[in-house]
Design a protein around this motif. Structure first.
Motif, PDB file in Angstrom:
ATOM      1  N   ASP A   1       3.294  19.099  28.011  1.00 34.50           N
ATOM      2  CA  ASP A   1       3.566  19.243  29.087  1.00 34.50           C
ATOM      3  C   ASP A   1       3.513  19.233  30.207  1.00 34.50           C
ATOM      4  O   ASP A   1       4.009  18.319  31.402  1.00 34.50           O
TER       5      ASP A   1
ATOM      6  N   HIS B   1       7.240  26.499  22.954  1.00 31.88           N
ATOM      7  CA  HIS B   1       7.086  27.601  24.039  1.00 31.88           C
ATOM      8  C   HIS B   1       6.521  28.316  24.319  1.00 31.88           C
ATOM      9  O   HIS B   1       5.407  28.571  23.832  1.00 31.88           O
ATOM     10  N   TRP B   2       5.839  29.006  25.506  1.00 29.72           N
ATOM     11  CA  TRP B   2       4.895  29.492  25.669  1.00 29.72           C
ATOM     12  C   TRP B   2       4.595  30.970  25.478  1.00 29.72           C
ATOM     13  O   TRP B   2       3.691  31.456  25.019  1.00 29.72           O
ATOM     14  N   SER B   3       5.820  31.515  24.806  1.00 24.93           N
ATOM     15  CA  SER B   3       6.053  32.874  23.972  1.00 24.93           C
ATOM     16  C   SER B   3       5.005  32.413  22.092  1.00 24.93           C
ATOM     17  O   SER B   3       4.315  33.050  21.673  1.00 24.93           O
ATOM     18  N   THR B   4       5.018  30.898  22.030  1.00 24.54           N
ATOM     19  CA  THR B   4       4.285  30.789  20.566  1.00 24.54           C
ATOM     20  C   THR B   4       3.347  30.704  20.837  1.00 24.54           C
ATOM     21  O   THR B   4       2.391  30.757  20.504  1.00 24.54           O
TER      22      THR B   4
END
Length: 291
Positions: free
Chosen positions: A244, A258-261
């Motif tokens: 990022d 993604h942050w979820s990953t």
């Protein structure tokens, strides 16, 4: 009482061999970081395949001397084809406009190409991109068609490179995992040797193998979990500072991470670190206590 004793022995053991404990944690952290990075890369490659394959087109370039009847016949055939999801016609002016947008930073190339030099084409999206060969075989000999190009060929080369990077990361993680196993086993042996008299006394008074082994196993588990937390922090910093940050321009080519990953790697790495450490410590102590 037993829980307090085991907990106190774990803390004492970790502090007594603090140098080897730190080395074990760092080794676990590095290997688990590689494992987590491989997991993220694996997820991203699959996501990119789904995203790009859903958007790739088959470009059917038309001959320079094509007639209106031939163009209409090709358009009708593609529109009614059960393999085709959508068809978009692109004339020479539209192709030239797109060409100027793509090569805006190359004025010499732009000045060398004229609008009438670019071919007309049909941009075809298939219901199933894997069925490109069927479309190619069906239309390759059609009058008015000069060439048929599948964008998937270029994408497959890119995915092959990403797959090779993924394999390299897994190999590096495996090598580091072996190093971590050896270091965990060596650390547990040193810890058990330093407490050999206490272990002998406990065996004489009838203490079970589980009770004797549990502090050593928990030492290794704590080191593995701490290593997993450090590895997770490393992935978070990589996402924040690199993906990022300085490498943000790559998001125009790659699907975003993604942050979820990233958060999904924490339980994976914690479980792997704890399991590897526990099994290694248990196997090592099985041989030690049999002596």
């Amino acid at each position: 009482m037993r829980f307090r004793y085991v907990l106190s022995e774990v803390l004492v053991g970790l502090w007594r061999n603090v140098t080897m404990t730190v080395a074990m944690i760092i080794t676990m952290a590095v290997s688990l970081t590689m494992l987590g990075a491989s997991f993220v890369l694996y997820r991203q490659v699959d996501q990119m395949k789904t995203w790009y394959y859903d958007r790739i087109e088959v470009s059917i370039f038309l001959s320079k001397d094509i007639t209106d009847a031939q163009r209409q016949n090709i358009d009708a055939s593609l529109t009614g084809d059960e393999l085709v999801r959508s068809v978009e016609y692109e004339n020479k002016e539209q192709a030239y406009t797109k060409f100027r947008e793509l090569y805006a930073d190359a004025p010499d190339l732009l000045s060398a190409v004229k609008p009438d030099q670019l071919p007309e084409s049909f941009r075809v999206k298939l219901k199933d991109p894997q069925q490109y060969q069927l479309v190619f075989d069906k239309y390759k000999n059609t009058e008015g068609i000069d060439d048929i190009v599948d964008q998937r060929k270029l994408l497959n080369k890119i995915f092959d490179i990403l797959g090779a990077i993924q394999t390299m990361a897994l190999v590096a993680a495996s090598i580091m995992a072996v190093a971590a196993l050896m270091l965990v086993g060596n650390t547990i042996q040193v810890a058990a040797y330093s407490k050999r008299r206490e272990v002998a006394v406990m065996k004489l008074v009838g203490a079970s193998n589980w009770f004797i082994q549990s502090p050593f196993v928990l030492e290794a588990v704590v080191a593995g979990v701490v290593g997993a937390v450090l590895a997770f922090v490393g992935l978070v910093l990589s996402k924040w500072l690199l993906i990022d940050g300085s490498l943000q321009t790559l998001n125009q080519l790659l699907t975003p991470v993604h942050w979820s990953t990233i958060f999904a790697t924490l339980p994976l790495m914690a479980a792997a670190g704890a399991l590897i450490s526990a099994v290694t410590a248990w196997v090592t102590l099985r041989f030690y206590i049999r002596v």
